[in-house]
Scaffold this active site. Structure first.
Site: not given
Lengths: 287, 287, 287, 287, 287, 287
Positions: D101, D138, D170, D198, D219
């Site tokens: 597993r 992320k 940013k 950005e 963006d």
């Protein structure tokens, strides 16, 4: 002051112990508790003994919830009687209940060691003002730092902590080498360390003492043999330390102390542990 | 097969134990050893008992030097008599000597648990074919996985491993809540888990059984009380498990088994440990 | 109360996550920030869902800088709508910016699990008041404790946490052994644990129920088959738990609930995760 | 060659995953297995996809029992069809069952990432020979190294690994500071790093390009806006990299590629993962 | 702002350092101290230099005893003269004495690096306003994050942190592959990373620049050779970074700066460290 | 034999060092390497010195890829001349290139310590057959075990490893307490440990010797002062060890040896390290 266990040893041991009791899902039974309830807990002695492990007890509650307040009533080294409060805890009930077994496992195990040590120390002290009671390297794996601190809390002293801080020459270490050569080499290699030789006979004691050993370990000798060997060793090396070892018990330790040895080391202080019996008294606030 | 401790638990426990015996400088006394000498070591039982901890013993030598060969003569669960060889080790002498105390600390501690467990199991088995002997969460901090495996090696069974794998409702968990409500909530929240209720009275036993508890823990009851409570519980819930706990000893366990309980849990199996006495026999090759 | 993940799991997971985002040089872009600036941050839901992971969010900011204040607006288990504030953060801007991605990765992933779970639970609840929705061991490696807590936050329940807390007999475990023998051995070895048998046919269900299995896992059965099997199982063992598994989805779960099973376990709750969409709103103080 | 994940990341992730599935008691169900049985296991694809995570699969079996032989049939980056064998395993049955597993959780999760990535890469490649598909930060907490390796296995590329290896400016980083000043400071402080800005508008793109940014992150722009911005940026800085980001999907990615951007970064590659469906086929030897 | 080392690097390095100085028994000499005594400690510079490592200094006292107050007088990057106070500490004397050597080992080592760096930076700055001084990967094993932060504190810059954040093509990496092919492949695989080529000749420099390398590393060239190579490289690739390396010293660095290179990297900044000489001044309260 | 560093210290230090050079993405430049190429590497001395750190070198290659073969040509303690081969490595080229810097960082740093130590030892040995050269606790944080092993490889000896293995009484430890009282208490608390007293004057030396100190540390005395103090100490305590410390260098050490002290401890052996210059010679197979 009694030197406490190193803080890193405490933090790490508690971290492991809490993880093994709470991973992976946390405390299942906590789902039954009302939220927001606070409580007080007292750890109470159920038998006479000497306390050790309070740093771990405090840390266990702290790691689980830093808002829990812990009041150490009986610091390490304190003698307690049945009914004496050892520690008082107050705060949110759920984390207190989740941490109490871990805290108590530390306190019970380490106080068991301290209590046994204190008994032996008292028996030895009754016949000798200076003979010291020592632990060995026969400790529970992973708990040596804490167990040796518990021995100190009980009035005992620590033999070498590990293979890294002193030289102890046993017959297994000697091959083509004599005791004389081994001691010389040890002293030239490891200045400032205890160079101890395990001896079964007076001949070995004499050779070790002449060679400059800083201590001799009389292995499995009867008290009267030990007395003779001690006298011999000191006649040859006035500052040498004379230690006895080998299945010495609470019953037999005083006769070795009376025989005039400096140190009595006892593996059973840490390898055979009777938990000190401690109870819990929890009161839910408002109840 | 007896389920061994998880491999990660063994590897990590040995890593810690070797570090605490060898850090930071290594084995000082090794400076006396001739280089290139090989040796054989036998671990020999000095008293009767049951062996546990062989995985740790093997791992200790392996971590220190993978060229050391270890032959497990008495696997976990084996009964040994004085003089029986437990383990044979062969390889370079220096690392063998540096690892032997660590290996033996594991074997002695864990075999002590297995041996005590085996005694209780045998006493219980003499009066009941099915009553099981269980450990508790009163284990040495950081060693629970290994100690619970030692209980299995001794023929005992494991109670819950931690707070995370079963529900055990004690009076401290109940406030505004009845046993009935608590059990219902526990079953709805934690399906498939043991939902056990600690009971002091027959009323509590009846309430727990009716509520759907999967086991009851009879706390500090005398054997005859336990027999009555067991009959009551089973009359209400045929599949319920009846467990007794509270300072039960080798002496008192059989009378509980005779009383017909399913499970006897004993904290002392792991909280109060007598090391199994094991000796070492080292032979230097060519000597 | 919803049982939170164990504190050690949270602390350790956050430690690892911060290290992987900041080691070895720290946050390079921080060199552009003016010193001494403080800021406020709001985490805001951009889609409906259920929150989980707040303990990790708080811990992430705390570990980076204990002076950051974190206000949990929507605790684990809270349903949120687009625009709802989930968490408020206030303190020195540099560490807030350095920690926000880590905090959000936890919140997004775990709230994704909670949200999906909540959807399935609602669908099931619409047809059955008691059928529970369960996770499996198909979790993201290293995150099981947190993911299982997220399932709880979503109203689901946890199947066994790992191989160590219950017995689940699959055909791979059976060789020369029958189900009857396997269950008997499991019960005698692991008292108080769920002993579950994976079944493909009614014959297996009947054998498992008679043998004393505490639950049966109906694998890949259609709802009507499951209904028949459940009736059969309960006729033989009234307290047995009936679980279904095998690619069950949000769409198919209600028909299983209607079929009267006790438990529906769904691997996809944790093996196939859609991040909950959460946005950030940062305001520099004085701006 | 595809650069594999660092060995330490693999070893540590597997160690944690095995511990969470086997601690503290090991595999309870293993108590049912006959001793000495060996078996063969095949991991088989049940749907088309691209494999990643084989290093973890091999390591999982190895850590549990080094005598298990693992044959990697489909190395990382291989496309598989339903029915294709991915990995073959052979050895003692108990540890194979205990590890499967864990091995499959790694393979399924990481192959899910690789497969999704490969789909996007193929769609992009259909309209552009050079546009690269990138991941983001992320990632699932604690698994970044492995997830980024899975993206590479799927033909994608890695954006910065963490806050420590590139500068990404940013608007939150800018206060009293202009883009021009920020880029200048970043270049003077962090030579050789990507300095990315950005941008929401053409004005920002122009300022960044003139200031010496090595890439711009457009963006949430539509493809045609991105095309204009890219042309603008390159007219001012011929070697600048043009990246688009912001909820780009398999469906929308090709139109960005057609718009001529260099890089398309997609958070969903790692934050929203569909497990690749893999089955197991176990055969007990002699059966 | 100077980017500090990541907090996790500091916490972990201090944890290790305290453990290695205090495990297993703690500070033996502490047994001589009176209980309850508090003290003040000043760390004082004994030679001119630049301070680094204050985060570790603060953390060392904090981990040992959170009640100790530490006042950072000279933050990282501050130039100090002999006699200047660097740090003030106040609290219980026993833990202060137990932690001071650890704190000072960090401060002395890291300030030594910062001070050497600052000397080179000053020498380079005297002839060039823009040439940067860089470290390398030749750091003390396990201390890279802290040593690179110390270089920053001294006014230097960080070359790549490790093998994972930039591409550096040496002749060992090239076999059948030309520089042109290698650079193309590197750029297509690792977008946004520095792709640097180590060059011994102008031909290599030209090939690298034409291929799109983002920097060239001129290895062991004399300053005038470097000047020629730099001119060549920039004529072919205006934004390329020109770095020199190879046994450059405080004495030779300025002539490379005068030659117009962008970056001077010096392994000795971290591989050959002279401890900054810092003294301690302890005052027992009430004394 | 020279006692090597403990194996756990080596394994752990290498694990950390490889992680810091390869996490999180691995070796980016490896993407350029042809697959399946094998290579040979020689580590060659570029200047005379003494080798230390081979255990770490071997472990670095092994951890990265156990199929790499490493041949230790110059074991720890070997003197090498420029051009001498130190280590030979053979195996797959990619992991060899990825590990070589880590291996060399260990070898260079630790051989630098061994080489410096060997110089001082040789200078001392020229005037005294028995005076030992010692390190201190002024080691690089986290590397103490390895650095102290390097001192041994260079022919030096180790002063106490940490605060836990010996008592060293400085004036900061004395308050209301005299040297006589402090020594008595130390001996009664820590039997078998070195009890050393730091002395500035002959009066202190005399008091320490009479009190039973096992060594005196003469701090910052001139050689002739040290000679007088040594004579005094030995006249009162024949077995006492006389140590000098305080900014002693290669130049001044011999005059202390000539003055007849037993031990010369030098912080600079480990706090101020010049890397031993080692080169690499890599040959691609078939090239």
């Amino acid at each position: 002051m009694i030197v406490p266990p190193s803080r890193s040893a405490v933090v790490e041991a508690v971290r492991r112990a809490l993880a093994e009791d709470l991973e992976p899902l946390g405390d299942l039974t906590a789902s039954l508790l009302e939220e927001g309830v606070t409580a007080s807990l007292e750890v109470v002695a159920r038998e006479p003994g000497v306390i050790a492990g309070q740093a771990c007890c405090v840390e266990a509650f702290f790691q689980l919830d830093p808002t829990i307040e812990v009041d150490v009533v009986a610091p390490d080294g304190t003698s307690v009687a049945p009914g004496d409060v050892v520690t008082r805890v107050r705060g949110p009930m759920a984390p207190i209940l989740s941490a109490e077994r871990t805290a108590l496992n530390f306190l019970g195990h380490l106080s068991g060691i301290a209590s046994h040590t204190a008994q032996v120390v008292a028996a030895v002290r009754a016949v000798s003002a200076t003979t010291l009671v020592l632990d060995t390297r026969k400790t529970t794996p992973g708990l040596r730092a804490l167990e040796k601190a518990a021995v100190r809390a009980g009035g005992g002293s620590n033999h070498r902590a590990n293979l890294s801080d002193a030289v102890l020459i046993k017959d297994n270490h000697l091959g083509a080498l004599s005791i004389t050569e081994a001691v010389a080499r040890a002293r030239a290699t490891w200045p400032g360390r205890n160079v101890e030789v395990e001896c079964d006979t007076d001949e070995q004691v004499a050779e070790a003492a002449k060679a400059g050993a800083t201590s001799v370990l009389l292995d499995n000798m009867a008290p009267e043999q030990a007395a003779t060997a001690a006298t011999l060793a000191r006649s040859l090396a006035p500052t040498i330390l004379v230690e006895v070892s080998g299945r010495i018990t609470l019953a037999s330790a005083p006769s070795y102390a009376a025989a005039g040895v400096d140190l009595i080391s006892i593996g059973a202080l840490t390898h055979t542990v009777t938990n000190l019996d401690l109870g819990l008294d929890l009161r839910r606030d408002g109840a």
